[in-house]
Design a protein around this motif. Structure first.
Motif, short mmCIF file in Angstrom:
data_model
loop_
_atom_site.label_atom_id
_atom_site.label_comp_id
_atom_site.label_asym_id
_atom_site.label_seq_id
_atom_site.Cartn_x
_atom_site.Cartn_y
_atom_site.Cartn_z
N ASP A 31 0.76 -1.11 0.06
CA ASP A 31 -0.14 0.33 0.12
C ASP A 31 0.55 1.20 0.20
O ASP A 31 0.81 2.21 -0.60
N LEU A 32 2.14 1.30 1.14
CA LEU A 32 3.14 2.56 0.69
C LEU A 32 3.32 2.93 -0.18
O LEU A 32 3.01 3.68 -0.79
N ARG A 34 2.22 1.74 -3.34
CA ARG A 34 1.23 1.96 -4.43
C ARG A 34 0.80 3.72 -4.44
O ARG A 34 0.93 4.92 -4.98
N ARG A 35 0.97 4.17 -3.26
CA ARG A 35 0.36 5.71 -2.24
C ARG A 35 1.56 6.43 -2.98
O ARG A 35 1.41 7.71 -3.70
N GLU A 38 1.54 6.86 -6.05
CA GLU A 38 0.49 7.50 -6.99
C GLU A 38 0.93 9.36 -6.47
O GLU A 38 0.55 10.15 -7.50
N GLY A 39 1.60 9.68 -5.72
CA GLY A 39 2.19 10.34 -4.82
C GLY A 39 2.73 10.63 -5.48
O GLY A 39 3.79 12.04 -5.38
N ALA A 169 -0.83 4.56 7.25
CA ALA A 169 -2.17 5.39 6.60
C ALA A 169 -2.06 7.06 6.55
O ALA A 169 -2.33 7.74 6.47
N GLN A 172 2.70 10.89 4.75
CA GLN A 172 2.21 11.99 2.78
C GLN A 172 3.66 11.80 2.29
O GLN A 172 4.15 11.71 3.05
#
Length: 176
Positions: A31-32, A34-35, A38-39, A169, A172
């Motif tokens: 997940d990290l 992927r984020r 995306e970021g 989660a 950022q």
């Protein structure tokens, strides 16, 4: 984002406790990543080559997928074109081009994920700190062999190296 040592054939002495921890942490690591993608964050893989200096990225991926726990490798293996650096020792920075790569990309903050918390993650965090990088280490995205040592290592990263310990989660990408 630095993903450390996730290409592992799990055929070593401490493989089973590590594999158990990776099973728990792998969703957070995936997940990290992927984020981060995306970021728009730079994602870099750094992996121990186990002194097989002739082995490249594809050989290390294949060896890991042919190992004891391919289900722990396939979801995080770097199949897309991203920077991939081989390392021979614990730190992702030790005698690799990682610092140059990060400097060239004007990166001032790193997020460390992968394995092993009390070894490669700890030493990479120390090297990032002494090189002046800000860092985050999400405890739910770093796997360990020894839980007690991992907890102590995370405390050291937080207190001695000023690492932010936040869950995946709360990480950022693109922040200062």
């Amino acid at each position: 984002m630095i993903i450390a040592d996730m290409l592992n054939s799990y055929d070593h002495e401490d493989a089973e406790p590590l594999a158990d921890s990776v099973k728990e942490k792998l969703p957070g690591i995936v997940d990290l990543r992927r984020r981060a993608e995306e970021g728009g964050a730079l994602v870099v893989y750094v992996n121990d080559n186990h002194d097989a200096w002739e082995a490249g990225r594809e050989e290390l991926i294949r060896k890991a997928l042919d190992g004891e726990h391919p289900e722990l490798v396939d979801p995080i293996a770097p199949h897309e074109p991203v920077p991939f650096l081989a390392k021979g020792r614990h730190s992702a920075f030790y005698e690799t081009a990682l610092d140059h790569l990060l400097s060239s990309a004007e990166i001032g903050r790193v997020v460390l994920a992968g394995q092993v918390t009390e070894q490669c993650i700890l030493y990479s965090a120390l090297d990032a700190y002494i090189r002046g990088y800000e860092m985050a280490v999400p405890p739910d995205a770093v796997a360990h062999i020894n839980r007690e040592f991992a907890e102590a290592s995370l405390k050291m990263m937080e207190s001695n190296m000023h690492a932010e310990l936040r869950p995946v989660a709360d990480i950022q990408f693109g922040e200062a």
